[in-house]
Design a protein around this motif. Structure first.
Motif, mmCIF file in Angstrom:
data_model
loop_
_atom_site.group_PDB
_atom_site.id
_atom_site.type_symbol
_atom_site.label_atom_id
_atom_site.label_comp_id
_atom_site.label_asym_id
_atom_site.label_seq_id
_atom_site.Cartn_x
_atom_site.Cartn_y
_atom_site.Cartn_z
ATOM 1 N N UNK B 98 52.019 42.656 29.565
ATOM 2 C CA UNK B 98 51.268 41.667 30.342
ATOM 3 C C UNK B 98 50.004 42.294 30.923
ATOM 4 N N UNK B 99 50.151 43.518 31.398
ATOM 5 C CA UNK B 99 48.992 44.248 31.927
ATOM 6 C C UNK B 99 47.879 44.343 30.889
ATOM 7 N N UNK B 100 48.258 44.735 29.689
ATOM 8 C CA UNK B 100 47.255 44.879 28.644
ATOM 9 C C UNK B 100 46.628 43.532 28.295
ATOM 10 N N UNK B 101 47.479 42.511 28.283
ATOM 11 C CA UNK B 101 46.977 41.180 27.962
ATOM 12 C C UNK B 101 45.929 40.744 28.992
ATOM 13 N N UNK B 102 46.219 41.003 30.233
ATOM 14 C CA UNK B 102 45.269 40.668 31.286
ATOM 15 C C UNK B 102 43.967 41.447 31.112
ATOM 16 N N UNK B 103 44.096 42.684 30.694
ATOM 17 C CA UNK B 103 42.924 43.519 30.510
ATOM 18 C C UNK B 103 41.951 42.941 29.496
ATOM 19 N N UNK B 105 41.641 39.854 28.829
ATOM 20 C CA UNK B 105 41.290 38.486 29.196
ATOM 21 C C UNK B 105 39.867 38.346 29.703
ATOM 22 N N UNK B 106 39.456 39.284 30.529
ATOM 23 C CA UNK B 106 38.170 39.136 31.212
ATOM 24 C C UNK B 106 37.041 39.841 30.477
#
Lengths: 117, 117
Positions: B98-103, B105-106
């Motif tokens: 999830x952390x990587x996915x958020x990374x 994202x932006x």
DNA sequence: AAAATAGATCAATGAGAGTTGATGCATCAA
DNA sequence: TTGATGCATCAACTCTCATTGATCTATTTT
């Protein structure tokens, strides 16, 4: 003025510090809606005017407006007024803060349980 | 056997690859509940038996059980049976994914909007 | 074998959150 | 100034989801 100048609690410099549980939860909750996640993904590619978002996502105007407010109140979005239009952009700091918060979360999760019997 | 051996879609090696939107959303949704976030924070400090969690969080048994299932189905928890007791632990891989996915994202969120007028 | 304990599951209820359509308020064009 | 457009807000409705208490199964103890 249509856009409130006052910052939400979770916005601004607060996100430079470690996130409190409540703040993290607010971000997670705001992100956890399918429609809002679509909005975030579009804004992750760049700033957009509300009318562009409406077209791009095929949404009713009031529906989009509702979700934009939720995201903005959580500190995930920032709005910029230009004449008749309002542009929204994703606040990368909010995403970054959440990322770091998640990183701390699992720190000790490999500690075995003390047997229960 | 009380614990289903079949893995949820989002569990296992899937989380080593980039997360799909649906998977990310499932994780976010599971995390976005105040009670479940408490559970996650406790399990982030180490494995726990259900009865320990019940005590530590002061919850009704069926209530805790409900939320543990939600978290497990999302791929955030793993259960281990030992006789009469069941131990849950946090899956760090899920958090990491999830952390990587958020990374990601932006990534492009600073791209300016094309003026709308 | 019977009683007790750990934990999952189910049905019914209740509260919160999203949806829809209407309305209001700016801003811009004519 | 009048009409049109962009967007926010509100009230009513709907629906999802968490809560509660009861029941069920598996395991352990006596």
């Amino acid at each position: 003025m249509r856009v409130d100048a006052s910052r939400p609690v979770s916005a601004g410099c607060v996100l430079d510090h470690p996130l409190a549980h409540e703040q993290a939860r607010a971000l997670l909750k705001a992100l956890a809606d399918p429609l809002r996640l679509q909005v975030i993904e579009v804004l992750g590619r760049g700033e957009r005017c509300v009318c562009e978002l409406t077209d791009e996502l095929g949404l009713a105007q009031s529906k989009l407006s509702f979700h934009l407010k939720v995201l903005k109140d959580a500190g995930l979005l920032e709005a910029r007024e230009d004449g008749r239009w309002i542009y929204y952009r994703l606040r990368a700091e909010a995403i970054g803060a959440l990322q770091r918060w998640l990183g701390d979360l699992a720190a000790g999760c490999d500690t075995p349980a003390s047997p229960c019997g």
